[in-house]
Design an enzyme around this catalytic site. Structure first.
Site, PDB file in Angstrom:
ATOM      1  N   GLU A 125       0.820  -1.202   0.000  1.00 44.61           N
ATOM      2  CA  GLU A 125       0.000   0.000   0.000  1.00 44.61           C
ATOM      3  C   GLU A 125       0.864   1.266   0.000  1.00 44.61           C
ATOM      4  O   GLU A 125       1.761   1.424   0.825  1.00 44.61           O
ATOM      5  CB  GLU A 125      -0.927  -0.009   1.225  1.00 44.61           C
ATOM      6  CG  GLU A 125      -1.744   1.243   1.416  1.00 44.61           C
ATOM      7  CD  GLU A 125      -2.688   1.512   0.248  1.00 44.61           C
ATOM      8  OE1 GLU A 125      -2.804   2.683  -0.137  1.00 44.61           O
ATOM      9  OE2 GLU A 125      -3.295   0.554  -0.277  1.00 44.61           O
ATOM     10  N   THR A 165      -6.050   2.731  -5.380  1.00 43.63           N
ATOM     11  CA  THR A 165      -5.852   1.297  -5.166  1.00 43.63           C
ATOM     12  C   THR A 165      -6.703   0.462  -6.111  1.00 43.63           C
ATOM     13  O   THR A 165      -6.234  -0.519  -6.695  1.00 43.63           O
ATOM     14  CB  THR A 165      -6.167   0.921  -3.710  1.00 43.63           C
ATOM     15  OG1 THR A 165      -5.182   1.498  -2.850  1.00 43.63           O
ATOM     16  CG2 THR A 165      -6.167  -0.588  -3.514  1.00 43.63           C
ATOM     17  N   HIS A 206      -0.958   3.205   4.841  1.00 45.67           N
ATOM     18  CA  HIS A 206      -2.013   3.994   4.190  1.00 45.67           C
ATOM     19  C   HIS A 206      -2.147   5.322   4.923  1.00 45.67           C
ATOM     20  O   HIS A 206      -1.996   5.394   6.143  1.00 45.67           O
ATOM     21  CB  HIS A 206      -3.338   3.222   4.232  1.00 45.67           C
ATOM     22  CG  HIS A 206      -4.405   3.782   3.332  1.00 45.67           C
ATOM     23  ND1 HIS A 206      -5.025   4.988   3.576  1.00 45.67           N
ATOM     24  CD2 HIS A 206      -4.966   3.294   2.196  1.00 45.67           C
ATOM     25  CE1 HIS A 206      -5.922   5.215   2.625  1.00 45.67           C
ATOM     26  NE2 HIS A 206      -5.900   4.206   1.771  1.00 45.67           N
ATOM     27  N   ASP A 213       1.228   0.136  -5.087  1.00 47.02           N
ATOM     28  CA  ASP A 213       0.011   0.374  -5.881  1.00 47.02           C
ATOM     29  C   ASP A 213      -0.105   1.795  -6.404  1.00 47.02           C
ATOM     30  O   ASP A 213      -0.609   2.025  -7.495  1.00 47.02           O
ATOM     31  CB  ASP A 213      -1.241  -0.018  -5.090  1.00 47.02           C
ATOM     32  CG  ASP A 213      -1.488   0.859  -3.880  1.00 47.02           C
ATOM     33  OD1 ASP A 213      -0.512   1.378  -3.297  1.00 47.02           O
ATOM     34  OD2 ASP A 213      -2.662   1.023  -3.493  1.00 47.02           O
ATOM     35  N   HIS A 214       0.339   2.780  -5.626  1.00 51.99           N
ATOM     36  CA  HIS A 214       0.279   4.184  -6.061  1.00 51.99           C
ATOM     37  C   HIS A 214       1.128   5.015  -5.106  1.00 51.99           C
ATOM     38  O   HIS A 214       1.604   4.515  -4.086  1.00 51.99           O
ATOM     39  CB  HIS A 214      -1.164   4.702  -6.100  1.00 51.99           C
ATOM     40  CG  HIS A 214      -1.900   4.570  -4.796  1.00 51.99           C
ATOM     41  ND1 HIS A 214      -1.671   5.401  -3.711  1.00 51.99           N
ATOM     42  CD2 HIS A 214      -2.862   3.704  -4.394  1.00 51.99           C
ATOM     43  CE1 HIS A 214      -2.461   5.056  -2.709  1.00 51.99           C
ATOM     44  NE2 HIS A 214      -3.190   4.017  -3.093  1.00 51.99           N
TER      45      HIS A 214
END
Length: 646
Positions: free
Chosen positions: A255, A300, A416, A475-476
């Site tokens: 994440e 996500t 996150h 993911d980003h």
């Protein structure tokens, strides 16, 4: 002679009906729906959101007079009650809310019939007690009613008040949850902020928009896309083609991970010591340092979507939320049909977030291990859900019992935003940038790295490591441009638009059984994962519509498009209408020779991918290598750890 004051007028009956339906809605919020309400603001929104649509719908009947007005208000109230109760029953069974797309799926309607009989509660009479009382009055006590018409000049005032209340509700909702309607994270979020009635209207509008776009599409549109993507296809590398045939595939989602963390030290301590080892080229993993995320607003969900379909997300909103009921030819379904893989997703959040419980059915994913399969006690939760260490430990236990070969996707959560961590889990000191987000990011990333190492060790102990393809990726981005000042302090360099693009590297690590590791400096993105994996397991990709290319192919395309139309190549990057050199991030005074060709290709990629989604073009594709997925055959039941927390 004037009528007795005790008689019930039309407007009074209208107010009573609005009030009792609103009360029932509150009751459902706190008794039947798990909305995760926190804080004063969210509770105030919850109190406000049912009124507007209930009042607006029922106010239409104030234009009528006499018995008609009473009966129309009653029927309107009954229909709203029926909608509420249908959602209650559906939620008890599926932990989600009714949508038009779920009603259109025969399997869901059939399941709904069984759910009604299985989901009755002793207190369900609460939802209909007012309906029964009003019906009795209308039939047996008509003399209690004052049939004089309500003044029509005041009806627009009632309607305007209802509309004003809706916009006030929306303003509060957007303040507490920005981009609520554009990103549409979760049906629960929408119901929590807008109420079940406004949610139904919103879903109806989106359904109509999607159907209109689909109605305009044809097989000719698909042919254009197929011709385009076939020209982009690259031949597999013989050295890697089929190297992982029928091996387990374990895909690990880190994440918000960005590769500036690799080999980064804070206060003399490595932030990601385990990933540093995997990135060295001396381990079993091949590291791709020039791997970029290609997500849009869906973040996500876009990452998942792109990697399993080799399609871009939408320019606005999330494909999971807006195009979740499309037809797809996804990686999990292909692996199942061609080599007998079973597929699963493992995630320490609840299944409705990002509409996953519906989307995965269209991808052909067999099982979904959501939060109900994990120990969600307070000690195990931080931020949005389950901590990574207990998540990985429990997931490895599940995987050790799975039928092989399996395709397993693990989605972590601890790293996150807002990047907070319990004191007992923090084992690296924060930097001192003055920005709590950036400082916290270092601690949560370090924790993620530790959790990942423990998981890989667990896989070795359980005999899963040697016989599995293991893929690790970010993911980003985790740190947005809003934190550039703090990032400049952390990295010791100025964060220009060009540098921020460099920071969109999210990393990709790949272990292929029987192959030695290394460092592969190809420029690649999430779009390229699906064709790469297909070739690794020995599946010919020529008949599958994909926009990416095999990262091991000698013909691999080193142009990486971003969702906003920017792109990066080996030599330069195009950002916000300007071209920068990759060597020093300085502006180029002359266009590179291949710039126009690359820019045109990026624009065409995005245009073609959007047409696939908006037109639902896969429904037209008669692929000899693929049988269309039937979403009705999939059902994701709650796990053994119990129901969701209220």
């Amino acid at each position: 002679m004037s009528l007795p004051k005790k008689k019930i007028g039309i407007f009074a009956f209208f107010l009573l009906t609005v009030f009792t339906i609103t009360l029932k809605t509150y009751f459902s919020y706190y008794v039947d729906f798990s909305l995760g309400v926190k804080g004063l603001v969210q509770n105030l929104i919850l109190l406000m959101n049912p009124y507007s649509l209930i009042a607006l719908v029922l106010s239409v009947f104030l234009f009528f007079k006499g018995k008609k007005a009473f009966w129309f208000i009653f029927i309107g109230g009954f229909l709203l009650t029926f909608l509420l109760y249908a959602n209650v029953v559906y939620f008890r069974f599926f932990s989600d809310f009714l949508t038009f797309s779920t009603l259109n799926q025969a399997g869901n309607v059939e399941s709904m019939g069984g759910a009604v009989s299985a989901s009755f509660k002793w207190y369900d009479f609460v939802y209909f007690i007012d309906t029964i009382i009003y019906l009795a009055i209308l039939i047996f006590k008509r003399k209690w009613l004052d049939n004089r018409a309500f003044s029509k000049k005041f009806v627009p005032v009632v309607m305007a008040t209802s509309v004003a209340l809706f916009f006030l509700n929306l303003a509060f909702a957007e303040t507490d949850r920005p981009e609520l309607l554009t990103r549409t994270f979760d049906h629960k979020y929408l119901v929590k902020y807008l109420g079940p009635y406004n949610f139904t209207v919103y879903d109806g509008v989106k359904t109509i928009e999607n159907n209109q776009q689909k109605a305009l599409a044809s097989e000719d549109d698909l042919t254009k896309v197929l011709n385009y993507t076939k020209q982009k296809r690259t031949e597999p590398n013989p050295e890697y083609y089929g190297a992982a045939k029928k091996k387990n595939i374990i895909k690990i989602h880190l994440e918000s991970f960005q590769t500036f963390l690799i080999n980064k030290k804070v206060n003399g301590k490595e932030v990601t010591p385990f990933l540093n080892k995997l990135s060295s080229g001396n381990q079993d993993f091949t590291y791709f340092p020039n791997f970029f995320h290609q997500t849009g607003q869906g973040k996500t969900s876009d990452s998942e979507f792109t990697m399993d379909n080799s399609l871009y997300g939408l320019p606005q909103g999330s494909a999971y939320s807006l195009k979740g009921d499309n037809t797809y030819q996804s990686l999990p379904a292909i692996l199942d049909q061609k080599q007998g893989y079973t597929s699963n997703v493992m995630h320490g959040d609840y299944k409705t977030f990002w509409n996953r419980d519906q989307v995965y059915k269209h991808f052909g994913i067999d099982n979904f291990y959501d939060a109900t399969y994990y120990d969600m006690s307070d000690d195990n939760i931080v931020n949005l859900g389950l901590k990574d260490k207990p998540f990985f430990k429990a997931s490895a236990d599940y995987q050790s019992k799975m039928k092989k070969p399996f395709y397993s996707h693990l989605i972590t959560l601890t790293n996150h935003y807002p990047f907070t961590l319990d004191e007992e889990d923090a084992s690296i000191d924060k930097p001192n940038t003055g920005d709590s987000t950036v400082d916290g990011y270092i601690q949560t990333a370090h924790y993620l790295d530790q959790a990942l190492e423990e998981y890989i060790t667990d896989l070795k102990k359980k005999g899963l490591y040697d016989n599995s393809v293991i893929m690790i990726y970010g993911d980003h981005y985790g740190i947005s441009e809003n934190h550039n000042n703090a990032m400049e302090k952390l990295l010791g360099e100025k964060i220009t638009p060009a540098k921020f693009t460099d920071l969109n590297r999210t990393g990709f690590w790949l272990k292929v059984p029987g192959k030695s590791g290394g460092v592969n400096k190809e420029y690649a993105g999430q779009m390229d994962v699906m064709p790469t994996l297909l070739h690794l397991v020995g599946i010919d990709s020529k008949n599958y519509l994909m926009f990416g290319s095999d990262m091991f192919s000698k013909q691999h395309n080193n142009v990486v498009p971003f969702r906003n139309g920017d792109f990066i190549t080996e030599d330069y990057k195009y950002v916000n209408g300007k071209i920068y050199s990759n060597k020093d991030n300085e502006l180029l005074t002359e266009k590179p020779k291949d710039f126009d060709k690359n820019k045109k290709q990026v624009e065409k990629d995005l245009e073609m991918s959007d047409s696939v989604l908006n037109g639902d073009l896969f429904r037209f594709y008669k692929n000899p290598d693929f049988k269309k997925v039937n979403p009705g055959k999939y059902e994701y039941k709650s796990g053994p750890k119990g129901n969701e927390k209220k």
